[in-house]
Scaffold this motif. Structure first.
Motif, PDB file in Angstrom:
ATOM      1  N   ARG A  46       2.551   1.692  -3.427  1.00  0.00           N
ATOM      2  CA  ARG A  46       1.613   2.150  -4.454  1.00  0.00           C
ATOM      3  C   ARG A  46       1.283   3.619  -4.266  1.00  0.00           C
ATOM      4  NH1 ARG A  46      -1.721  -1.923  -7.501  1.00  0.00           N
ATOM      5  NH2 ARG A  46      -0.571  -3.837  -7.117  1.00  0.00           N
ATOM      6  N   LEU A  47       1.155   4.046  -3.003  1.00  0.00           N
ATOM      7  CA  LEU A  47       0.878   5.454  -2.755  1.00  0.00           C
ATOM      8  C   LEU A  47       2.049   6.337  -3.178  1.00  0.00           C
ATOM      9  CD1 LEU A  47      -0.925   5.306   0.710  1.00  0.00           C
ATOM     10  CD2 LEU A  47      -1.932   5.880  -1.497  1.00  0.00           C
ATOM     11  N   LEU A  48       3.253   5.806  -3.074  1.00  0.00           N
ATOM     12  CA  LEU A  48       4.438   6.563  -3.484  1.00  0.00           C
ATOM     13  C   LEU A  48       4.735   6.439  -4.978  1.00  0.00           C
ATOM     14  CD1 LEU A  48       6.771   5.797  -0.452  1.00  0.00           C
ATOM     15  CD2 LEU A  48       5.578   7.936  -0.968  1.00  0.00           C
ATOM     16  N   GLY A  49       4.004   5.594  -5.688  1.00  0.00           N
ATOM     17  CA  GLY A  49       4.159   5.482  -7.127  1.00  0.00           C
ATOM     18  C   GLY A  49       4.987   4.298  -7.600  1.00  0.00           C
ATOM     19  N   PHE A  50       5.479   3.461  -6.724  1.00  0.00           N
ATOM     20  CA  PHE A  50       6.231   2.267  -7.125  1.00  0.00           C
ATOM     21  C   PHE A  50       5.234   1.146  -7.385  1.00  0.00           C
ATOM     22  CE2 PHE A  50       9.097   4.550  -4.182  1.00  0.00           C
ATOM     23  CZ  PHE A  50      10.100   4.862  -5.087  1.00  0.00           C
ATOM     24  N   ARG A  51       5.373   0.480  -8.533  1.00  0.00           N
ATOM     25  CA  ARG A  51       4.386  -0.542  -8.884  1.00  0.00           C
ATOM     26  C   ARG A  51       4.897  -1.970  -8.745  1.00  0.00           C
ATOM     27  NH1 ARG A  51      -0.317   1.584  -8.272  1.00  0.00           N
ATOM     28  NH2 ARG A  51      -0.545   3.512  -9.391  1.00  0.00           N
ATOM     29  N   THR A  73       0.833  -1.205   0.000  1.00  0.00           N
ATOM     30  CA  THR A  73       0.000   0.000   0.000  1.00  0.00           C
ATOM     31  C   THR A  73       0.864   1.249   0.000  1.00  0.00           C
ATOM     32  OG1 THR A  73      -1.713  -1.198   1.215  1.00  0.00           O
ATOM     33  CG2 THR A  73      -1.868   1.189   1.208  1.00  0.00           C
ATOM     34  N   LYS A  74       1.873   1.281   0.854  1.00  0.00           N
ATOM     35  CA  LYS A  74       2.758   2.447   0.918  1.00  0.00           C
ATOM     36  C   LYS A  74       3.487   2.654  -0.414  1.00  0.00           C
ATOM     37  CE  LYS A  74       3.711   2.538   5.856  1.00  0.00           C
ATOM     38  NZ  LYS A  74       4.737   2.329   6.895  1.00  0.00           N
TER      39      LYS A  74
END
Length: 142
Positions: free
Chosen positions: A59-64, A56-57
């Protein structure tokens, strides 16, 4: 709700929740002491929680596509014990809320039944008065 009954219910709820905190501490101590408890009870939920949190963290920071490294055993055991302890406290609190709901629903049902009985008694009295009125009208015409 009766004013005198509420503090007693609140006190009983608090009394039921209080033993859950020492029990949660006991779970934490058991996780440190028992290899079975640590390996099969504490570690899987902790690793899952860690994985979900990190995904979740990220994805929120943009790492997929980044992989999540699992926690080491000591940190996972501590996190798992903490999760189980909090789940126990939350479960006891939820149970207290559910029991209070059942108590309130029972009181409401009893109050409704009492009102229904009173209404039925009034209806029966009204029917008796109607019968008496018809009898008196019949005597007046005769």
């Amino acid at each position: 709700m009766v004013a005198g009954a509420f503090p007693l219910a609140k006190l009983l709820t608090l009394g039921a929740r209080q033993p859950s905190r020492p029990l949660a501490a006991r779970i934490k101590a058991g996780a440190r002491a028992s290899p079975f408890f640590r390996t099969y009870i504490c570690l899987p939920p902790a690793q899952l929680y860690h994985w979900v949190e990190m995904r979740t963290k990220m994805r929120l920071l943009g790492f997929r596509g980044a992989a999540v490294k699992p926690l080491n055993e000591e940190a996972a055991a501590e996190l798992g014990a903490e999760l189980l302890g909090e789940a126990l406290v939350f479960g006891v609190g939820g149970l207290c809320v559910y029991l209070e709901y059942l108590r309130q629903a029972g009181q409401s049902r009893r109050r409704e039944e009492h009102l229904e009985r009173s209404l039925e008694h009034l209806r029966e009295g009204l029917e008796q008065l109607r019968g008496e009125l018809e009898r008196l009208r019949g005597e007046g015409h005769a």
